[in-house]
Design an enzyme around this catalytic site. Structure first.
Site, PDB file in Angstrom:
ATOM      1  N   GLU A  52       0.817  -1.216   0.000  1.00 16.68           N
ATOM      2  CA  GLU A  52       0.000   0.000   0.000  1.00 16.68           C
ATOM      3  C   GLU A  52       0.850   1.265   0.000  1.00 16.68           C
ATOM      4  OE1 GLU A  52      -0.445  -2.613   1.963  1.00 16.68           O
ATOM      5  OE2 GLU A  52      -2.540  -3.263   1.844  1.00 16.68           O
ATOM      6  N   PHE A 114     -11.808  -7.989  13.369  1.00 17.33           N
ATOM      7  CA  PHE A 114     -10.688  -8.358  12.501  1.00 17.33           C
ATOM      8  C   PHE A 114     -10.364  -7.230  11.512  1.00 17.33           C
ATOM      9  CE2 PHE A 114      -9.255 -10.403   8.476  1.00 17.33           C
ATOM     10  CZ  PHE A 114      -8.004 -10.779   8.925  1.00 17.33           C
ATOM     11  N   GLN A 115      -9.120  -6.904  11.423  1.00 16.51           N
ATOM     12  CA  GLN A 115      -8.628  -5.843  10.519  1.00 16.51           C
ATOM     13  C   GLN A 115      -9.367  -4.523  10.716  1.00 16.51           C
ATOM     14  OE1 GLN A 115      -8.393  -7.438   6.462  1.00 16.51           O
ATOM     15  NE2 GLN A 115      -6.301  -8.085   6.869  1.00 16.51           N
ATOM     16  N   LYS A 164     -17.673  -1.586   5.227  1.00 16.52           N
ATOM     17  CA  LYS A 164     -18.141  -2.542   4.219  1.00 16.52           C
ATOM     18  C   LYS A 164     -19.668  -2.573   4.112  1.00 16.52           C
ATOM     19  CE  LYS A 164     -17.221  -7.314   2.818  1.00 16.52           C
ATOM     20  NZ  LYS A 164     -16.610  -8.590   3.271  1.00 16.52           N
ATOM     21  N   MET A 473      23.945   9.605   3.315  1.00 13.76           N
ATOM     22  CA  MET A 473      23.788  10.911   3.948  1.00 13.76           C
ATOM     23  C   MET A 473      24.029  10.821   5.456  1.00 13.76           C
ATOM     24  SD  MET A 473      23.412  14.010   3.317  1.00 13.76           S
ATOM     25  CE  MET A 473      22.538  14.566   1.843  1.00 13.76           C
TER      26      MET A 473
END
Lengths: 573, 170
Positions: A52, A114-115, A164, A473
């Site tokens: 993602e 969940f999630q 959802k 760096m």
């Protein structure tokens, strides 16, 4: 015939189509399935990413390459939290982006389902605005508002969290005709003529003016007006890292970019000017000292910004104007008279000759050589993206940009792993352009899995890996300020990037010797069947100069490798 | 000055007119907390037009940082306007409930004091008294200072509420 009632997900996708969305960078998951299902019948092309974070940087690169919001679609929980870095990156650099997240069903919100994650809360500090959709009938309005908010005024990312059950339920509102409800949205002010007159008066009489252009010039497409103003006044132009491309670097009035690793002649001009006029820059800590009174001491300061909160944030200017840079400059140009800058220009020209950006072509392969040659071979026309670090600074120094939307880098957030996915997005947005991602060996490994994405879509991106086998760096800082105590910077264990690229089905080249640079880069630039990786094994010990240590003023600049021990910088980072 | 005072020298009162939606308060609080600012008091209530809420926030700190905080609040999409108020053109009032320890020997003294500050005693028990005081925050600070010797057991303050005088909108 009765019209089929759309569900929330279908109306969401229809709305995106209506807003002209052509690509969605996405990754599915349970809570987002209804939305992915709606894409199935849509004209929008789904770009399936591998992580993602990659999706957000692609949308970011797309947005910076086109000026249109990039769109991301992910699932709930970890899918959504993986977008946080990309949101921060876009928010810091004022990039329009819409991130749509699937979410658990409404009745279980806050119950550790969940999630399930509090995405609205987690992302609140890194977005311009966000929504948790509770009613499918709100979707058309929310999408309309999101596009408006993300691209109007100072752009930024907007997040839409869609449970959802909401995406699965019927949406009966008319998607083609809905009103926005944004009583708190402050539309960019019409520039005040009084303020513009004050700007003109403040500029009057300056003998050593300096225009400082920032990302705002690119966003407002004010490059032509900047050129006209600079030429009318006879004022040299410096730019911030993100302002590059807003003024042609091959123009005689250009002094390149300023700041921590900017050109010596830009920083000298900053130290000596009697007027500094920021157009769409925010006096960021990479270009101003910690003690702000040491910044351009004695010089008058002018400031144009579309965001009123930027005025007086870092310094209090002598004159300022809130609004769109293009509009303000259009009004300002007729009000100013050419300045007597003959001596000043002579001086800046002299400094340009005295302190040129340079590197030695011999003594092993140099990153600067590779980038310089890339610039020459592409005639300075390619769209270039980078990660953050030494290679980013060398690119800024040695690739000469001349048009807006040509230079895509993570400035404010300094996000490693940004460059390569951003190049994918940029190539989707500018299919005709040569797109080059210049990455470090560290940064590339943070998002290299998107090689799949680039290969699948046969994107002819050139990925140049500047491999010094160090996190350069940080190593540079440890060398200069921490007694060379190298801690956590050795990239031992790097893969063979050529084999790695080939295993993804990408073309790959290697450059080891300075003599091969031109030949190999030519081959790579001529290869357009798909992505190719150019593994440039550069010398390990090179550092970026000039350097203004963090927090220091422009006159404290270190021009080349110091021979004595330096004090630890007192500034930010 | 009592520890609970909200009328310090560097105290600022900010009034906001915001959309009456979930998440608005979160965003405003983030503007303060990101800069390490503590909100001393916060009053939120629906406006006459129920789609909006009015907020009054008091916070202590550097004036320049506060100017930035107000601008950043005003920039939030759900904030219609945000501004700092000073008492010369606005009415500032606060409400406090103070539970004081009551002993027979000082009962009348306390009651006299309450009367003097135009407070109201709203609950008695054998050994406690709950007072209601309305007024400027400074007045409440003074009451607290005066009541402290008797023993304050608990106290709740509403925080400052602000409304502008005359026709101009808060």
């Amino acid at each position: 015939m009765t019209k089929k009632t759309l569900n929330g997900a279908e109306s969401l996708i229809k709305c995106l189509e209506n807003h002209g969305v052509e690509h969605i960078f996405g990754y599915p998951g349970g809570a987002a399935i209804p939305i992915f299902d709606a894409i199935y019948d849509s004209s929008i092309k789904l770009i399936l990413v591998r992580h993602e974070q990659g999706a957000t940087h692609m949308a970011d690169g797309y947005a910076r390459a086109t000026g249109k919001p990039g769109v991301v679609l992910v699932t709930s929980g970890p899918g959504a939290t993986n977008t946080v870095t990309g949101l921060l990156t876009a928010n810091m650099d004022s990039v329009p982006m819409i991130v749509i997240c699937g979410q658990q069903i409404t009745p279980v919100l806050g119950k550790d389902a969940f999630q399930e994650a509090d995405v609205f809360g987690i992302t609140a500090p890194v977005v311009k605005h966000s929504y948790l959709v509770k009613d499918p009938n709100d979707i058309p309005r929310i999408v309309k508002e999101s596009f408006f908010i993300s691209a109007t005024g100072r752009p930024g990312p907007v997040l839409i969290d869609v449970p959802k059950d909401v995406s699965s339920s019927p949406c009966t509102t008319n998607i083609d005709d809905c009103d926005m409800d944004l009583p708190g949205f402050s539309k960019p002010e019409k520039p005040s003529i009084k303020d513009i007159k004050k700007l003109a008066n403040t500029i009057k009489g300056s003998k050593k003016p300096l225009l400082l252009i920032g990302h705002g010039v690119i966003i407002s497409q004010a490059h032509k007006q900047v050129l006209a103003l600079a030429e009318k006044l006879g004022a040299p132009v410096t730019s911030t890292l993100l302002g590059m491309g807003g003024f042609p670097e091959n123009h005689s009035l250009s002094v390149g970019f300023l700041g921590m690793h900017g050109t010596a002649y830009a920083n000298k001009a900053v130290a000596e000017c009697d007027l500094i006029f920021s157009i769409g820059s925010r006096w960021d800590d990479r270009i101003t000292p910690a003690k702000i009174e040491r910044f351009c001491p004695g010089a008058k300061k002018c400031h144009i910004d579309i965001d009123p909160a930027e005025i007086n944030k870092i310094l209090v200017p002598d004159a300022s104007c809130v609004g769109d840079a293009k509009l303000i400059l259009e009004s300002l140009i007729p009000m100013v008279e050419p300045l007597d800058t003959k001596d000043w220009l002579k001086k800046t020209q002299k400094n340009k000759k005295k302190y040129p950006l340079s590197y030695k072509i011999h003594g092993g392969l140099k990153a600067q050589h590779v980038i310089d040659e890339l610039c020459k071979l592409t005639n300075g026309d390619a769209t270039v993206t980078t990660d953050v670090g030494q290679h980013q600074m060398w690119t800024a120094q040695f690739y000469n940009f001349k048009r807006p939307e040509q230079w895509i880098t993570s400035g404010g957030a300094g996000t490693m792993g940004f460059g390569f996915p951003a190049a994918i997005g940029a190539q989707f947005g500018q299919p005709e352009q040569t797109v080059i991602a210049i990455c470090g060996d560290g940064g590339f490994q943070m998002t290299l899995f998107e090689l799949s994405t680039a290969v699948i879509h046969k994107l002819p991106i050139k990925i140049v890996i500047i491999d010094n086998k160090y996190l350069g760096m940080v190593r540079q800082w440890q060398e200069l300020f921490f007694d060379d105590r190298l801690s956590g910077v050795d990239m031992v264990g790097n893969p063979d990037f050529v084999k790695l690229a080939k295993s993804y089905g990408a073309k790959a080249f290697r450059i080891k010797r300075p003599a091969d640079v031109k030949k190999v880069l030519k081959q790579a630039l001529d290869y357009n069947e798909g992505p190719c990786v150019i593994h440039a094994e550069v010398i390990k010990q090179d550092n970026v100069f000039p350097m203004v240590p963090a927090g220091a003023a422009a006159e404290d600049m270190i021009i080349s490798r110091p021979t004595t021990k330096l004090q630890k910088p007192k500034g930010s980072t | 000055m009592p520890k609970t005072s909200i009328t310090r020298e560097d105290s600022h009162t900010i009034s906001l007119f915001v959309a009456n939606k979930p998440g608005v308060l979160l965003r405003i609080c983030l503007v303060f907390s990101r800069r390490g600012f503590n909100i001393e008091s916060l009053v939120v209530s629906p406006a006459i037009d129920g789609r909006f809420s009015r907020m009054t926030i008091t916070a202590n700190g550097d004036k320049n940082v506060l100017e930035q905080i107000i601008k950043q609040c005003a920039k939030l999409i759900d904030v219609v306007h945000a501004s700092e108020h000073d008492s010369s053109y606005s009415i500032e009032q606060e409400f406090a409930l103070i539970k004081v320890r009551l002993k027979p020997k000082n009962r009348s003294e306390i009651l006299q004091l309450v009367q003097h500050v135009q407070g109201e005693s709203i609950d008695f028990s054998d050994n406690t008294l709950i007072l209601k005081i309305v007024g400027e925050s400074k007045k409440i600070d003074t009451c607290i200072t005066m009541l402290e010797p008797y023993g304050i057991l608990e106290m709740v303050r509403s925080g400052k509420m602000v409304i502008t005088k005359g026709k101009s909108e808060t």
